[in-house]
Write an enzyme that holds these catalytic residues in place. Sequence first.
Site, PDB file in Angstrom:
ATOM      1  N   ASP A 261       0.912  -1.050  -0.015  1.00  0.00           N
ATOM      2  CA  ASP A 261      -0.058  -0.149   0.068  1.00  0.00           C
ATOM      3  C   ASP A 261       1.030   1.440   0.013  1.00  0.00           C
ATOM      4  O   ASP A 261       2.019   1.150   0.249  1.00  0.00           O
ATOM      5  CB  ASP A 261      -0.877  -0.095   1.249  1.00  0.00           C
ATOM      6  CG  ASP A 261      -2.046   0.940   1.129  1.00  0.00           C
ATOM      7  OD1 ASP A 261      -2.257   1.663   0.237  1.00  0.00           O
ATOM      8  OD2 ASP A 261      -3.089   0.595   1.603  1.00  0.00           O
TER       9      ASP A 261
HETATM   10  C1  BGC Z   1      -5.158   3.263   0.383  1.00  0.00           C
HETATM   11  C2  BGC Z   1      -5.107   2.373  -0.917  1.00  0.00           C
HETATM   12  C3  BGC Z   1      -5.028   2.812  -2.199  1.00  0.00           C
HETATM   13  C4  BGC Z   1      -3.805   3.774  -2.235  1.00  0.00           C
HETATM   14  C5  BGC Z   1      -3.323   4.388  -3.428  1.00  0.00           C
HETATM   15  C6  BGC Z   1      -4.065   4.138   0.168  1.00  0.00           C
HETATM   16  O1  BGC Z   1      -4.165   5.151   1.132  1.00  0.00           O
HETATM   17  O2  BGC Z   1      -5.223   2.627   1.576  1.00  0.00           O
HETATM   18  O3  BGC Z   1      -6.273   1.413  -0.714  1.00  0.00           O
HETATM   19  O4  BGC Z   1      -5.128   2.222  -3.277  1.00  0.00           O
HETATM   20  O5  BGC Z   1      -3.817   4.688  -1.131  1.00  0.00           O
HETATM   21  O6  BGC Z   1      -4.135   5.590  -3.713  1.00  0.00           O
END
Ligand code: BGC
Length: 719
Positions: A261
Amino acid sequence: MEVNPDAGRVDSAADRRARETEEQMTDDERFSLVISVLGAVPGSAAASTRDPRIPEDVMMSAGYTPGVPRLGIPAIQSSDASMGVTNPGYRPQDKGATAFPSLIALGSSFNPQLVREGGGAIGREARDRGFNVQLAGGCNLARDPRNGRNFEYYSEDPYLSAVLAAAQVQGIQRQGVISTLKHYSLNCNETNRHWLDAIIDPDAHRESDLLTFQIAIERSQPGAIMSGYNKINGEYAGGNQHLLNEVLKGAWDYPGYVMSDWGATPQWQFALKGLDQESGLQADTLLWGRQPFTDELREAHARGELPADRLSDMVRRILRSLFAVGVDRWGPAPDVDMAQHQRIALEGARQGIVLLKNNGVLPIPPDRPLKIAVIGGYAQLGVISGTGSGAVAPVGGFAGVIKIGGAGVMGKHRNLFLFPPSPLEELAKALPHAHIDFDPGYTPAEAALTAKRSDVVIAFGIRVEGEGFDNADLSLPWGQDAVIDAVASANPNTMVVLETGNPVSMPWRDKVAAILQAWYPGQAGGQAIAEVLTGAVNPSGRLPVTFPEGLEQTPRPELPGLGTPWGTAVTIEYNEGAEVGYRWFTKTGATPMYAFGHGLSYTVFKYSDLKVTGGDTVTAAFTVTNTGDRPGADIPQLYLTEAAGDQRRRLLGFERVHLQPGESHRVTLNAEPRLLARFDGTAGKWRIAAGTYKVAVGRSANSLDLTAETALTSALFGA
Ligand code: BGC
């Protein structure tokens, strides 16, 4: 357990090509593939500041990885996509995407075909923008009704969540666009998520959240898995030897790649534990002050601490997914029919709305000259959305954006977003003979005055939930519970429409005549709400999560760490193990406010003639009949209630059935055998104990109409 990247895997054309391509790469090319760069630097003055590593002619995205043109490897570009293709301000020229209903709304539809169609639409809109990876497939289990991100997940049940998440991934990947499944695993609360240690019994984990991923992976072959922010049993998700190397890539033989993530890679050593790509480098700088998969990984490689084979494996996994999904073979751009995508969004909103209570006031007759009061919830502007990385900017823009704010990095993304059209204007269209007054619900006293002079009151209750925040309790914000209480006291014909991402406490529940759970219904939500209220659409959603009477009925009346400052280490013990949601309620014997699977209709369905056979698994057949006077859809559910003497409730199957009045349909369901088994961690296999298995067909986990039993033979299988 040793990990052999090729063990037991079919040596497909994609595997072979990945291997041959990787062999021709330089180390510089290899290292360039194992990172992605965020389109804009978070926290920078101009949200759209282009990171210098992203070429000028490239569309801004959540993650950019340069390609290797000499070897036919395309650049990788990802965007968020839980509920549609997002644009957090990177692309001012982007005219907006279809804002589909939240995943918990789609969870309420119990309709994989519809979710697959939505995935297809997301895939086409992604491809149209040049995005070849979609950060979709949210399938964490809704373990806690305070979790701020439950709206981005389908349900509390492993099987339902797996079936629906797989459908979304299939829809997206059929467009030649990779989809993730996320967030692996146990990312079930947002409270201090970067420092959160989620504790669970490993076997119970296999029977719950991990089973969701396992089934969804088998059904949809996602190109990538996104690891979560949290730790699981002491090790970060992105650097979790057991979960990544042993379970995902070992026991399950997953051939794709694991991306972190954004801001979840504090160390290069995660590469040794199974992480293949560091996502959104700048987010790691923000959180940890470093970008470990850049210089640190190269240095580890030079020192021999990152074996060359492992670097090759990381690269091959990424290439394999690109080739397997067909990202490198895009033909002409797909036809993006936004009117068709709107129809999919509308159908999702319709099927996702759950009628919780109705003492007969609904549907509102469209031919009567009623005086109707519409109260609160910004219903004069639109329907609301959840917030965070998954929020979609719709075509034509929002009807309103109100900044809420909050602590931590997600505070600035916490907004009240409103999608047009408004429920108010849609109700006016659907009720041409009615006189409708709007009251903003500004104070209980003022709202009660409007309610008193009306025949019918439709009160809206909204709560913005989102990434980075857990709800402190189950109440509605901004004094809305007091407003609803006041209007219900003033007028007994009060019905409530809830736009929330989780169950709420509803202290006014006994005073109101009807309750509609609309979740965050997306850009067509206003229309769908009006259609259901007026009977143009017969409600058919069923709850994908249990609505408790209060937090004291849930496994954690107190949420550890709630309210501690940003950066505080938090430990949450998920002691309920695999007994999540309705299973917990069965175990404790508590009666919830509304059970998992509950949802009313304007017609009546009867179940009859249950026949069950056993052996290796349970097969159940039964008849559903619409005995009412309107067409409508029902979702009969098959539950395990007892397994070889063990009281154990499990959703074994379901089918969405649309029936005309008087019409019957015979449903046959085959249970996924792992739902009848326990995971035996010592054997590393699933075990079915021989004995009598009792099952029931019901309209919710608490309302079981038909029961039967059968015998299963003992079995030890799978991994
Ligand atoms: C989230 C993810 C997301 C990523 C990219 C993170 O803050 O937890 O679900 O895909 O950001 O935007």
